[in-house]
Design a protein around this motif. Sequence first.
Motif, PDB file in Angstrom:
ATOM      1  N   GLY A 188       0.488  -7.298   7.297  1.00  0.00           N
ATOM      2  CA  GLY A 188      -0.757  -7.479   6.534  1.00  0.00           C
ATOM      3  C   GLY A 188      -1.127  -6.256   5.712  1.00  0.00           C
ATOM      4  O   GLY A 188      -2.171  -6.235   5.064  1.00  0.00           O
ATOM      5  N   ILE A 189      -0.273  -5.247   5.713  1.00  0.00           N
ATOM      6  CA  ILE A 189      -0.550  -4.049   4.910  1.00  0.00           C
ATOM      7  C   ILE A 189      -0.370  -4.393   3.443  1.00  0.00           C
ATOM      8  O   ILE A 189       0.625  -5.004   3.060  1.00  0.00           O
ATOM      9  N   GLN A 190      -1.342  -4.014   2.624  1.00  0.00           N
ATOM     10  CA  GLN A 190      -1.274  -4.451   1.230  1.00  0.00           C
ATOM     11  C   GLN A 190      -1.864  -3.443   0.268  1.00  0.00           C
ATOM     12  O   GLN A 190      -2.612  -2.546   0.636  1.00  0.00           O
ATOM     13  N   GLY A 191      -1.445  -3.622  -0.983  1.00  0.00           N
ATOM     14  CA  GLY A 191      -2.005  -2.868  -2.110  1.00  0.00           C
ATOM     15  C   GLY A 191      -1.914  -1.362  -1.929  1.00  0.00           C
ATOM     16  O   GLY A 191      -0.903  -0.831  -1.476  1.00  0.00           O
ATOM     17  N   VAL A 192      -2.994  -0.692  -2.281  1.00  0.00           N
ATOM     18  CA  VAL A 192      -2.983   0.766  -2.254  1.00  0.00           C
ATOM     19  C   VAL A 192      -2.890   1.329  -0.840  1.00  0.00           C
ATOM     20  O   VAL A 192      -2.634   2.510  -0.650  1.00  0.00           O
ATOM     21  N   GLU A 193      -3.091   0.485   0.162  1.00  0.00           N
ATOM     22  CA  GLU A 193      -2.992   0.969   1.539  1.00  0.00           C
ATOM     23  C   GLU A 193      -1.550   1.130   2.000  1.00  0.00           C
ATOM     24  O   GLU A 193      -1.287   1.752   3.023  1.00  0.00           O
ATOM     25  N   ALA A 194      -0.621   0.541   1.273  1.00  0.00           N
ATOM     26  CA  ALA A 194       0.779   0.622   1.691  1.00  0.00           C
ATOM     27  C   ALA A 194       1.289   2.044   1.512  1.00  0.00           C
ATOM     28  O   ALA A 194       1.018   2.687   0.507  1.00  0.00           O
ATOM     29  N   THR A 195       2.008   2.523   2.498  1.00  0.00           N
ATOM     30  CA  THR A 195       2.569   3.870   2.422  1.00  0.00           C
ATOM     31  C   THR A 195       4.060   3.808   2.676  1.00  0.00           C
ATOM     32  O   THR A 195       4.524   3.015   3.510  1.00  0.00           O
ATOM     33  N   ALA A 196       4.798   4.628   1.955  1.00  0.00           N
ATOM     34  CA  ALA A 196       6.250   4.644   2.118  1.00  0.00           C
ATOM     35  C   ALA A 196       6.618   5.059   3.537  1.00  0.00           C
ATOM     36  O   ALA A 196       5.869   5.769   4.202  1.00  0.00           O
ATOM     37  N   ASP A 197       7.768   4.603   3.977  1.00  0.00           N
ATOM     38  CA  ASP A 197       8.429   5.032   5.222  1.00  0.00           C
ATOM     39  C   ASP A 197       7.847   4.403   6.496  1.00  0.00           C
ATOM     40  O   ASP A 197       8.302   4.719   7.590  1.00  0.00           O
TER      41      ASP A 197
ATOM     42  N   ASN B 132       4.017  17.470  -2.911  1.00  0.00           N
ATOM     43  CA  ASN B 132       3.582  16.635  -4.038  1.00  0.00           C
ATOM     44  C   ASN B 132       4.025  15.183  -3.921  1.00  0.00           C
ATOM     45  O   ASN B 132       3.729  14.359  -4.781  1.00  0.00           O
ATOM     46  N   ARG B 133       4.748  14.841  -2.862  1.00  0.00           N
ATOM     47  CA  ARG B 133       5.098  13.430  -2.667  1.00  0.00           C
ATOM     48  C   ARG B 133       4.178  12.767  -1.637  1.00  0.00           C
ATOM     49  O   ARG B 133       3.880  11.580  -1.738  1.00  0.00           O
ATOM     50  N   TYR B 134       3.776  13.526  -0.642  1.00  0.00           N
ATOM     51  CA  TYR B 134       2.994  12.948   0.446  1.00  0.00           C
ATOM     52  C   TYR B 134       1.627  13.611   0.673  1.00  0.00           C
ATOM     53  O   TYR B 134       0.798  13.092   1.397  1.00  0.00           O
ATOM     54  N   GLY B 135       1.419  14.796   0.107  1.00  0.00           N
ATOM     55  CA  GLY B 135       0.206  15.555   0.425  1.00  0.00           C
ATOM     56  C   GLY B 135      -1.053  14.914  -0.125  1.00  0.00           C
ATOM     57  O   GLY B 135      -1.081  14.399  -1.248  1.00  0.00           O
ATOM     58  N   GLU B 136      -2.108  14.992   0.688  1.00  0.00           N
ATOM     59  CA  GLU B 136      -3.370  14.331   0.336  1.00  0.00           C
ATOM     60  C   GLU B 136      -3.959  14.869  -0.962  1.00  0.00           C
ATOM     61  O   GLU B 136      -4.512  14.118  -1.770  1.00  0.00           O
ATOM     62  N   LEU B 137      -3.814  16.169  -1.180  1.00  0.00           N
ATOM     63  CA  LEU B 137      -4.344  16.768  -2.400  1.00  0.00           C
ATOM     64  C   LEU B 137      -3.595  16.257  -3.632  1.00  0.00           C
ATOM     65  O   LEU B 137      -4.155  16.170  -4.717  1.00  0.00           O
ATOM     66  N   TRP B 138      -2.336  15.865  -3.460  1.00  0.00           N
ATOM     67  CA  TRP B 138      -1.499  15.431  -4.578  1.00  0.00           C
ATOM     68  C   TRP B 138      -1.575  13.925  -4.827  1.00  0.00           C
ATOM     69  O   TRP B 138      -1.598  13.480  -5.971  1.00  0.00           O
ATOM     70  N   VAL B 139      -1.544  13.150  -3.739  1.00  0.00           N
ATOM     71  CA  VAL B 139      -1.404  11.689  -3.926  1.00  0.00           C
ATOM     72  C   VAL B 139      -2.516  10.880  -3.267  1.00  0.00           C
ATOM     73  O   VAL B 139      -2.514   9.655  -3.347  1.00  0.00           O
ATOM     74  N   GLY B 140      -3.436  11.531  -2.602  1.00  0.00           N
ATOM     75  CA  GLY B 140      -4.553  10.806  -1.993  1.00  0.00           C
ATOM     76  C   GLY B 140      -4.368  10.589  -0.503  1.00  0.00           C
ATOM     77  O   GLY B 140      -3.316  10.863   0.074  1.00  0.00           O
ATOM     78  N   ARG B 141      -5.399  10.034   0.072  1.00  0.00           N
ATOM     79  CA  ARG B 141      -5.501   9.949   1.530  1.00  0.00           C
ATOM     80  C   ARG B 141      -4.756   8.747   2.077  1.00  0.00           C
ATOM     81  O   ARG B 141      -4.756   7.680   1.480  1.00  0.00           O
ATOM     82  N   ARG B 142      -4.143   8.946   3.231  1.00  0.00           N
ATOM     83  CA  ARG B 142      -3.601   7.803   4.000  1.00  0.00           C
ATOM     84  C   ARG B 142      -4.423   7.666   5.275  1.00  0.00           C
ATOM     85  O   ARG B 142      -5.245   8.514   5.599  1.00  0.00           O
TER      86      ARG B 142
END
Length: 481
Positions: A93-102, A135-145
């Motif tokens: 059920g994970i969808q849209g902007v909530e989806a995270t790689a890996d 810069n691929r996973y950091g919150e300051l670079w790509v937003g919060r998970r």
Amino acid sequence: MSDKTNSPQETKRIHDLAPSELFAEFMKNGWAPSDLHGITASPAVAWCVARRAALSEAFSGIRLVIPAGNFKVRSNDCDYRYRPHSAFAYYTGIQGVEATADAVLVMEPSDAGHQQLLFINTRSTRDTDAFYRDNRYGELWVGRRFTVDEAQARYEIETRRVDSLAEFLGAKKETLAIRDQDRATDQLVEKHERESEFATFVSAHRLVKDEYEINEMQRACDATARGFSDIVRALPAAVGRPRGERVIEAAFFGRARVEGNDLGYETIAAAGSHACILHWIRNDGDVRPGELLLVDAGVEMESYYTADVTRTLPITGKFSPAQRSLYMLVYEAQKAGFAAVKPGADWVDINRASQGVLAHGLADMGVLTVSAEESLRPEVGLHRRWTLHGATHMLGMDVHDCAQARKDQYGESKLEVGMVLTVEPGLYIQPDDELFAPEFRGIGIRIEDDVVVTETGCRILSNGLPRHPDEIEAWMAALLR
Ligand code: GLY
Ligand code: MN
Ligand code: MN
């Protein structure tokens, strides 16, 4: 300097924003608490519980691994926008902007069936180097998970950090995995002789859509209809400038990004004879008055369900007689296709019905060297010079959904209530086709709609758009007024 990061084995994306130990400490402190409160369950969660229960029952006693997939590099240090594997989305059920790689869904055999575990790349909190350097996973670079607790509240699955996955899977057990999505799980899970059976199951599981899915498909079709209205409104800007097809493509893309997650597939914006090139996604042609514009486009919603709709529109708003006569043949072929959609009917009957109308129409036009009936014999098929493709496919989270289902499930199979599919006959007269009179050459027409099989036949989900030439002309006139 501390080496604490939340990034899985990723070093080349670590930005050199760390001049000193003093700076590192300075960056990690002085931030207000930022936990999320009041998280509610994703709307898909209740449906996912039933889906995972079916999966558990089908593969009792075996560990199941369904990865979301890694980022895909576009070039150098830029990735494509992330979109998880459909099977992962379907079961979590994970969808849209909530989806995270890996991320990885693991179903671990237990006495009660399977323990269900979601491994995710959790947020890079302010106390990590990743937060400001990666810069691929950091919150300051790509937003919060999400944190572990937040993800658990949102998806109602026991959640763990993905950096504990290797250890978890290290406990050797008979395991089935979806392959070629995630480098880590591909290495951790040994090949299994039932792997293709597993891939088939998760693909075929989506053949019959539940109520949530059908609602999402309706929303996708409605957004897509609005996108086609945007296209008509963009026509004046597209005509008379170089690469007018890009204006059309861009108009639809705006709708897909504003209302949905993305496009369900690359838009085909084919003006004039480009319509005769089936997958014309270069979209760099001119849009000329007097010609037709074939647009095949679909909005993918945040839930990843996509529409797949084609309209062939007169660029000036009025069909010529030749355009209209060919259009009407495709229109009648589509009507025959719709009529063939009902529970218990053979899936191939949709194509058979549409092709039958097209072959007879072509025979009436005198372009076939055999009768329509003769042409329709599978070993003859002369009409296919102009019909080119099948008139239907399953539709869902993937535009060509359920593609790994067995033939007896999809293909040589019966239609069932809840299946969603396209009805999309076409006729394509190549510009150099001397079998047709000059006024027909370079005309390509496809009409594509999305339907759900109902108890009595089918419901057209993309009915928000006109199909008949008179309705198209009236609709365009109103939008261009
Ligand atoms: N848009 C791809 C298809 O119609 O199948
Ligand atoms: Mn299609
Ligand atoms: Mn299409």
